[in-house]
Motif scaffolding. Structure first.
Motif, PDB file in Angstrom:
ATOM      1  N   SER A 113     -54.218  19.585  18.688  1.00 20.94           N
ATOM      2  CA  SER A 113     -54.260  18.111  18.767  1.00 20.94           C
ATOM      3  C   SER A 113     -52.866  17.487  18.741  1.00 20.94           C
ATOM      4  O   SER A 113     -52.731  16.258  18.810  1.00 20.94           O
ATOM      5  N   LEU A 114     -51.839  18.335  18.671  1.00 22.12           N
ATOM      6  CA  LEU A 114     -50.467  17.815  18.559  1.00 22.12           C
ATOM      7  C   LEU A 114     -50.113  16.830  19.686  1.00 22.12           C
ATOM      8  O   LEU A 114     -49.654  15.705  19.441  1.00 22.12           O
ATOM      9  N   LYS A 115     -50.361  17.257  20.906  1.00 15.83           N
ATOM     10  CA  LYS A 115     -50.028  16.443  22.073  1.00 15.83           C
ATOM     11  C   LYS A 115     -50.724  15.075  21.984  1.00 15.83           C
ATOM     12  O   LYS A 115     -50.112  14.031  22.218  1.00 15.83           O
ATOM     13  N   HIS A 116     -52.000  15.092  21.617  1.00 15.72           N
ATOM     14  CA  HIS A 116     -52.784  13.855  21.610  1.00 15.72           C
ATOM     15  C   HIS A 116     -52.365  12.899  20.501  1.00 15.72           C
ATOM     16  O   HIS A 116     -52.257  11.697  20.725  1.00 15.72           O
ATOM     17  N   ILE A 117     -52.101  13.430  19.313  1.00 12.94           N
ATOM     18  CA  ILE A 117     -51.726  12.524  18.217  1.00 12.94           C
ATOM     19  C   ILE A 117     -50.375  11.863  18.498  1.00 12.94           C
ATOM     20  O   ILE A 117     -50.151  10.715  18.114  1.00 12.94           O
ATOM     21  N   LEU A 118     -49.517  12.580  19.202  1.00 16.57           N
ATOM     22  CA  LEU A 118     -48.219  11.980  19.559  1.00 16.57           C
ATOM     23  C   LEU A 118     -48.424  10.953  20.664  1.00 16.57           C
ATOM     24  O   LEU A 118     -47.865   9.852  20.613  1.00 16.57           O
ATOM     25  N   GLU A 119     -49.261  11.276  21.631  1.00 14.44           N
ATOM     26  CA  GLU A 119     -49.525  10.332  22.724  1.00 14.44           C
ATOM     27  C   GLU A 119     -50.194   9.062  22.209  1.00 14.44           C
ATOM     28  O   GLU A 119     -49.912   7.964  22.682  1.00 14.44           O
ATOM     29  N   GLU A 120     -51.074   9.237  21.234  1.00 11.12           N
ATOM     30  CA  GLU A 120     -51.781   8.068  20.660  1.00 11.12           C
ATOM     31  C   GLU A 120     -50.887   7.274  19.727  1.00 11.12           C
ATOM     32  O   GLU A 120     -51.271   6.215  19.240  1.00 11.12           O
ATOM     33  N   GLY A 121     -49.725   7.798  19.423  1.00  9.07           N
ATOM     34  CA  GLY A 121     -48.794   7.116  18.522  1.00  9.07           C
ATOM     35  C   GLY A 121     -49.230   7.172  17.061  1.00  9.07           C
ATOM     36  O   GLY A 121     -48.766   6.381  16.229  1.00  9.07           O
ATOM     37  N   LEU A 122     -50.108   8.116  16.722  1.00  6.33           N
ATOM     38  CA  LEU A 122     -50.557   8.235  15.325  1.00  6.33           C
ATOM     39  C   LEU A 122     -49.447   8.818  14.459  1.00  6.33           C
ATOM     40  O   LEU A 122     -49.386   8.596  13.257  1.00  6.33           O
ATOM     41  N   ILE A 123     -48.606   9.603  15.097  1.00  2.00           N
ATOM     42  CA  ILE A 123     -47.522  10.307  14.414  1.00  2.00           C
ATOM     43  C   ILE A 123     -46.241  10.031  15.191  1.00  2.00           C
ATOM     44  O   ILE A 123     -46.272   9.903  16.420  1.00  2.00           O
ATOM     45  N   ASP A 124     -45.110   9.936  14.470  1.00  2.00           N
ATOM     46  CA  ASP A 124     -43.855   9.587  15.154  1.00  2.00           C
ATOM     47  C   ASP A 124     -43.041  10.808  15.587  1.00  2.00           C
ATOM     48  O   ASP A 124     -42.350  10.761  16.600  1.00  2.00           O
ATOM     49  N   CYS A 125     -43.077  11.847  14.753  1.00  2.00           N
ATOM     50  CA  CYS A 125     -42.147  12.979  14.979  1.00  2.00           C
ATOM     51  C   CYS A 125     -42.876  14.303  14.768  1.00  2.00           C
ATOM     52  O   CYS A 125     -43.959  14.338  14.179  1.00  2.00           O
TER      53      CYS A 125
END
Ligand code: LMR
Length: 325
Positions: A189-201
């Motif tokens: 899910s790394l790609k998606h959480i970054l794309e969704e802006g849920l996580i910054d880094c």
């Protein structure tokens, strides 16, 4: 009567000579990553030298299990082999976190030397006690930091940012110390959480950053080499003990060839992917200067005791005896 006995004997001999042993191998990365390619090579080698009697079924990209649950599945012999990154074991075998201590290792040579050290005997024993057996170690590479909000030049720049980690206490502490907020998410899910802006880094190797296309959602890449991402190739102990001496020998033989190939491939792929990230993506790439690097190292050395406390006293003592910490 004679015919019946002959037929039974024929069936038994046939079954004995042609019975297949299935090894289910689960992993989370893409099929063209160093680990993905290595698992394919291992399958080819093993099936060849065992004349098809040892058969490897590969479940890539987390199709069967993510890396943390796979550890329990291996113990129960639901799957037989996997090669999770070290941090993923830490929940069950905490000394695997030794690889997560920031700046403990300077280069890949240090890592390979460590694989032959007494510290690894500790890890082997603990892993067997848990119900798995370590067969080998595969490389990915050192990790670097990507962010969407700002460029990270010093640890304090991470303050207030949400960072995805692979989940060990030491990795989480590494970010908490600087006032960042670590969150553990599966690789899938790394790609998606970054794309969704849920996580910054997040922190990862060039190869994982490139193959997961993280450059599409992240703006900045700091080449920090602050920690190492490697893999323990493990087999279910229950399964291992059910194998004959000959089968064990074949697995070790196939793995020996695969490991040499995988380590060379990991270096090559990370080198190429760094080039691609630098020249063929929109990432702003910052390589820590010597001065900046010394600052990071000094910063984290101040928290030495905190990190050591997450390890067993035996492992902590070993690191100190080896002069590593
Ligand atoms: C991650 O979760 O970022 C890595 O452990 C994935 C991998 O296996 O390289």
């Amino acid at each position: 009567m004679y015919k019946v006995i002959s037929l039974i004997l024929f069936i038994l001999v046939y079954k004995f000579s042609y019975s297949e042993t299935i090894i289910r191998f689960s992993h989370v990365v893409s099929v063209d990553s160093p680990k993905g390619i290595a698992v394919e090579k291992f399958k080819t080698e093993l099936e060849k030298i065992s004349s098809g009697r040892l058969k490897v079924l590969i479940y890539p990209e987390g199709t069967l299990f993510d890396d943390i649950p796979v550890i329990e599945a291996l113990k129960k012999n639901i799957v037989q082999m996997a090669a999770p990154s070290f941090s993923k074991f830490s929940d069950k075998i905490r000394d695997f976190q030794v690889f997560d201590i920031p700046f403990l290792f300077n280069n890949i040579k240090d890592i390979h030397n460590f694989y032959n050290s007494k510290a690894i005997s500790i890890l082997n024993r603990e892993t067997e006690n848990f119900g798995l057996k370590i067969l080998d170690f595969w490389d990915n590479d050192f990790k670097h930091i990507t962010c969407s909000k700002r460029l990270i030049k010093k640890p304090e720049d991470l303050k207030g940012l949400k960072v995805r980690t692979m989940g060990s206490d030491i990795l989480n502490a590494q970010f908490k110390i600087v006032g960042a907020m670590p969150y553990t998410y599966p690789f899938g899910s790394l790609k998606h959480i970054l794309e969704e802006g849920l996580i910054d880094c997040q922190e990862n190797t060039f190869n994982n950053i490139y193959s997961q296309k993280l450059y599409n959602s992240q703006k900045y890449l700091t080449v920090s080499s602050h920690g190492y991402l490697g893999y323990a190739v493990v087999i279910s102990k229950k399964f291992w003990e059910s194998l004959s001496g000959e089968e064990k020998k074949l697995i070790k033989e196939a793995l020996k060839k695969t490991t040499a190939y995988e380590r060379e491939l990991a270096q090559r792929k990370n080198f190429t992917d760094f080039f691609r990230l630098t020249h063929k993506s929109n990432l702003v790439v910052h390589k820590l200067s010597e001065e900046e690097k010394v600052y990071w190292i000094t910063f984290y050395k101040r928290h030495k005791n905190l990190f050591l406390n997450y390890l067993s006293s035996e492992m902590a003592k070993e690191l100190q005896e080896m002069g590593l910490y």
